[in-house]
Design an enzyme around this catalytic site. Structure first.
Site, PDB file in Angstrom:
ATOM      1  CG  HIS A 133      -2.296  -0.498   0.866  1.00  9.72           C
ATOM      2  ND1 HIS A 133      -3.244  -0.996   1.676  1.00  9.72           N
ATOM      3  CD2 HIS A 133      -2.447  -1.201  -0.330  1.00  9.72           C
ATOM      4  CE1 HIS A 133      -4.326  -1.627   1.458  1.00  9.72           C
ATOM      5  NE2 HIS A 133      -3.842  -1.813   0.076  1.00  9.72           N
TER       6      HIS A 133
ATOM      7  CB  CYS B 275       6.321  23.443  -8.949  1.00  9.65           C
ATOM      8  SG  CYS B 275       5.539  22.196  -8.122  1.00  9.65           S
TER       9      CYS B 275
ATOM     10  CB  THR C 132      -3.716 -11.205   7.539  1.00  3.94           C
ATOM     11  OG1 THR C 132      -4.469 -10.922   6.522  1.00  3.94           O
ATOM     12  CG2 THR C 132      -3.266 -12.683   7.446  1.00  3.94           C
ATOM     13  CB  SER C 133      -9.215 -10.484   7.832  1.00  2.00           C
ATOM     14  OG  SER C 133      -8.837  -9.666   6.813  1.00  2.00           O
TER      15      SER C 133
ATOM     16  NE  ARG D 169      -9.114 -12.133  16.987  1.00  2.00           N
ATOM     17  CZ  ARG D 169      -9.734 -11.061  16.477  1.00  2.00           C
ATOM     18  NH1 ARG D 169      -9.455 -10.046  17.459  1.00  2.00           N
ATOM     19  NH2 ARG D 169     -10.586 -10.643  15.468  1.00  2.00           N
TER      20      ARG D 169
END
Ligand SMILES: [Zn+2]
Length: 195
Positions: free
Chosen positions: A44, A79, A116-117, A141
């Site tokens: 990301h 700029c 993570t899911s 988990r």
């Protein structure tokens, strides 16, 4: 939420981490974790650098940290165009580095997936990108994704508290002292930053 895949290459002994972070503090912690940037694919994008939306010049992200923390729109010193951190926003293409390193998965000896899911694409499918002979270790988990609905005979799932599970793995590897040293060293880099 973040997902990391540890991908050692078979011959050269090198490896890479794939990082997905949907929460900005997690993203900055990823870069402060001591993993060399050359070994990290931040799917990301990253706050480590920023780009002017007008002249396309690239700057160190740190140059604009004070603006971001003060809710000011960062402006290009050349700029005066708006400067945007090199984070992938909704609707934007993934970084070229992501596509470049997808090929690593076919060369992996081991895949580690943590915290993570496994629901967000295209990242979730990366768990299926290693050959079926390659062991996959899920430290999480809950049982998620293909570990739940189409497990492989070589899969291993360590469920429960992720931090405790990682500490157990580190202990089994004999890396406990090294990890403690790393945490002590890298924690200093987060001091004074938004934690
Ligand atoms: Zn500019």
């Amino acid at each position: 939420m973040w997902l990391s895949c540890f991908v050692p290459e078979p011959a050269g002994g090198s490896w890479s981490w794939w990082g997905l972070a949907s929460a900005h503090p997690v993203a900055s912690r990823t870069s402060a974790s001591g993993i060399p940037a050359s070994k990290l694919v931040e799917a990301h994008g990253s706050f480590a650098s920023a780009t002017c939306t007008v002249c396309r010049r690239s700057f160190p992200g740190e140059d604009f940290r004070a603006d971001v923390m003060a809710d000011r729109v960062p402006c290009c010193p050349v700029c005066t165009g708006v400067v945007k951190p090199d984070i992938v926003f909704f609707g934007e293409p993934l970084p070229a580095r992501f596509l470049l390193h997808v090929a690593d998965f076919s060369l992996a000896d081991l895949l580690l997936i943590l915290g993570t899911s496994l629901e967000v694409e295209p990242f979730a499918s990366l768990s299926e990108a290693v050959p079926k002979s390659v062991p996959r270790l899920l430290i999480n988990r809950d049982l998620v994704g293909p570990f739940a609905y189409s497990p492989r005979s070589t899969d291993v799932a360590q469920l429960g508290d992720v931090v405790q599970s990682v500490e157990r793995l580190v202990d089994l590897l004999g890396w406990t002292q090294e990890l403690q040293d790393l945490i002590q060293r890298e924690t200093g880099k987060l001091d004074g930053q938004d934690r």
